[in-house]
Write an enzyme that holds these catalytic residues in place. Structure first.
Site, PDB file in Angstrom:
ATOM      1  N   GLU A   1       0.832  -1.208   0.000  1.00  0.00           N
ATOM      2  CA  GLU A   1       0.000   0.000   0.000  1.00  0.00           C
ATOM      3  C   GLU A   1       0.873   1.268   0.000  1.00  0.00           C
ATOM      4  O   GLU A   1       1.863   1.331   0.721  1.00  0.00           O
ATOM      5  CB  GLU A   1      -0.875  -0.018   1.263  1.00  0.00           C
ATOM      6  CG  GLU A   1      -1.874   1.124   1.341  1.00  0.00           C
ATOM      7  CD  GLU A   1      -2.691   1.101   2.624  1.00  0.00           C
ATOM      8  OE1 GLU A   1      -2.275   0.427   3.591  1.00  0.00           O
ATOM      9  OE2 GLU A   1      -3.746   1.757   2.673  1.00  0.00           O
TER      10      GLU A   1
ATOM     11  N   LYS B   1      -9.467   2.450  -2.440  1.00  0.00           N
ATOM     12  CA  LYS B   1      -9.687   1.795  -1.137  1.00  0.00           C
ATOM     13  C   LYS B   1     -11.120   2.036  -0.674  1.00  0.00           C
ATOM     14  O   LYS B   1     -11.546   3.186  -0.517  1.00  0.00           O
ATOM     15  CB  LYS B   1      -8.689   2.382  -0.135  1.00  0.00           C
ATOM     16  CG  LYS B   1      -8.680   1.765   1.238  1.00  0.00           C
ATOM     17  CD  LYS B   1      -7.464   2.297   2.026  1.00  0.00           C
ATOM     18  CE  LYS B   1      -7.372   1.725   3.409  1.00  0.00           C
ATOM     19  NZ  LYS B   1      -6.056   2.046   4.052  1.00  0.00           N
TER      20      LYS B   1
ATOM     21  N   CYS C   1      -5.813  -2.738   2.104  1.00  0.00           N
ATOM     22  CA  CYS C   1      -5.561  -2.696   3.554  1.00  0.00           C
ATOM     23  C   CYS C   1      -6.792  -2.974   4.431  1.00  0.00           C
ATOM     24  O   CYS C   1      -7.208  -4.114   4.554  1.00  0.00           O
ATOM     25  CB  CYS C   1      -4.913  -1.366   3.912  1.00  0.00           C
ATOM     26  SG  CYS C   1      -4.140  -1.417   5.563  1.00  0.00           S
TER      27      CYS C   1
END
Lengths: 383, 383
Positions: free
Chosen positions: A119, A195, A232
């Site tokens: 990330e 994300k 994540c």
């Protein structure tokens, strides 16, 4: 033993358990043993010279009569930042490009078809500071940023799909996003995946910087298979994995940045559960090392202000739909995990376990639609 | 070492790892260490005399200013069948009642408020045979069966909530269900929860016997907390856990029957992932031993017909919302796991991680509603 000195679970087990018990312990912990992959000597030597860990494993599928195997090789890269966090930004980014360039070259020697970085790989994970400057300067355009150009070169040079998670600046409105850029092996930007779920926990102050992604659950059809990117904190949300799978993902990458005290016991659980539940492969990638920041910051835990986030524990791994997984990369070193997988395994396991057929999704769609309404009446029985 | 001789993962680790490494290995594998619970001497002695394992652990929560702790004790019971599978049915059931009666008595000595038995606990897991007779004779009425009456007596005698998973025969239409009966500590039948997802895998031929449950995701408000029951194969479906949680469950029981070769590496993953993802406690219970059947049967794997299902590996455990878990009960012995938990932990972890707030459920409701339509167009980007 300090958490940052503990090299890996596997090393501890292998050093101390008698052979017969080790086999049982590994079976319970990791499932069917993942065969080691023979990697070329030149790659092993280059990794050693360049001071990163190189490991390779293979997930096999059964032979079928009507389909040839669909064997591909995936590379996961974990690394620490190269320069201190107060070095000039361009120097930091360039140093990271250079470091990853040498790791990807080894991936190419290993025949990797598809590589995924961690990330926001071009920068320190500075969101703990809550400072906008200078960190937002690391943000780049998906289409025209220097990092995308760098990855396009790698993709073309090595005929490799590159998944490059960056801090994105969308130019028209100057908005920031946490975004994975997916680059085809032809060097074209296939698209981006933002994300979907943004943390507000501990030092993860990311909601100060960017909002929940608006790219839904896009799947990218590459030459080597259909892939998706769950960034994540999205790994804590089973619905996120699920919806990528509903859109056809065969491999879901989970580029991450997470620290020991917060999440380490959850790390081996979540991506692996997703591989099992969704009949697909999942690839969990975490950065390594401790990053020091010039300005001190607090962590919302009543403790003194400090200059670092804690230890990013690496431990990147791949999980397969049959519940097996590779060992993790080291908790402390840069590393490249090369995994050969036969994507035929997904359908074979689906045919065996049939979660997609027994899932009753239409009923869940109805129930969930009701559950999100303000007048939702939960089904609670009382005496 | 044969799989059925391997007593437990914890025992192997504790016997061989040096102390400092053991602490790190346990932290990575189990999360924050679960304190051992001091159990009364009379209970320890009774368990030893009655030849079952007794283990106790405690999950603590932080003190709060406005809420007192909500500490309760939950008991999980795993056991083998008592009589051979060809003994008269009534004898088999009576022997099982008697065995469980003596375990529940020890649970009462340990201050257990709520006990859950394993899936279809009054019978062998005979669905591998695909014979209807005599196995369907084990089915009982939820309201009036002898097993429910037996559990009601236990509930009243010990002021204990009893979750009793049985093979149900619904009298009016003579239909069969795989059902957990929830009995209040007052001895009243609070209601029932039918198995939502039915396996068709390996020897799990349950779809031959009963259909998918029609009781939705009912939660039972007991004096000691809000509970739900996700039976066996439902643990592979993250949406199933999730919907119980959406209806308010604080503890989700997972009474199961599963064998080593099929599912053992998935066992530590799925219920624990559900506890993490849903900010609740989950209790996974599996039977133990190998059950032999008079008629031989095949397993759909090309192997020779045989008379047993394989080894049910026990390993019952409790997982907490903070990602920690208890060690498992033995893989080979009857056992009672007593777990004290402060239910305040659920909200504390929710406030910390906020998955329910960051979950974007309204968007998933829309996406899933689209995904189950026949004209669904998956979001796939191609070059």
């Amino acid at each position: 033993m300090a958490a940052c000195e503990f090299e890996s679970l596997e090393k501890s087990l292998e050093s101390h358990l008698p052979e017969a018990e080790l086999a049982e312990v590994k079976r319970v912990l990791y499932g069917k043993e993942t065969e080691k992959l023979d990697l070329p000597v030149c790659a092993v030597e280059a990794a050693s010279e360049r001071d990163f860990e190189l490991k390779g494993y293979r997930f096999e599928a059964a032979p079928e009569q009507l389909r040839p195997p669909r064997r591909i090789r995936v590379g996961l890269i974990q690394h620490r930042i190269v320069l201190p966090t107060d070095a000039p930004i361009l120097d930091q980014v360039t140093a990271m490009h250079s470091r990853l360039g040498e790791v990807v070259e080894v991936a190419a020697m290993c025949g990797v078809n598809m590589v995924c970085f961690q990330e926001t790989w071009t920068m320190p994970f500075a969101f703990c500071t809550r400072e906008k400057e200078p960190w937002t300067e690391f943000a780049e355009s998906v289409e025209e940023g220097s990092t995308t150009r760098f990855c396009q070169e790698l993709a073309k040079k090595y005929n490799m799909v590159v998944v490059s998670p960056i801090l994105e600046r969308e130019g028209l409105h100057s908005t920031l996003w946490n975004t994975a850029v997916v680059i085809s092996n032809s060097g074209h930007v296939l698209g981006k995946s933002r994300k979907n779920h943004i943390p507000r926990v501990g030092d993860f102050n990311e909601s100060t910087y960017y909002m929940e992604g608006d790219t839904g659950h896009t799947v990218f059809q590459t030459q080597f298979g259909k892939i998706a990117v769950n960034i994540c904190y999205g790994r804590h949300h089973p619905l996120n994995w699920f919806m990528y799978s509903m859109n056809g993902a065969e491999i879901i990458f989970n580029p991450s940045a997470t620290v020991g005290a917060l999440s380490e016991p959850m790390w081996p659980i979540e991506a692996r559960n997703a591989a099992i539940a969704n009949h697909c492969f999942t690839c969990a990638i975490n950065r390594v090392g401790t990053e020091h920041f010039k300005s001190e910051f607090t962590s919302g835990d009543g403790k003194q202000a400090h200059h670092d986030f804690g230890h990013f524990y690496g431990s990147s791994y791949v999980a397969a739909p049959d519940g097996s997984r590779t060992p993790g990369l080291s908790r402390t070193r840069d590393g490249l995990l090369v995994v050969e997988m036969d994507l035929n395994l997904n359908r074979q396991i689906s045919d065996k376990w049939s979660f997609k057929m027994t899932g009753r999704y239409a009923e869940y769609a109805e129930e969930l639609t009701k559950a999100v309404r303000h007048d939702f009446k939960p089904m609670i029985v009382k005496e």
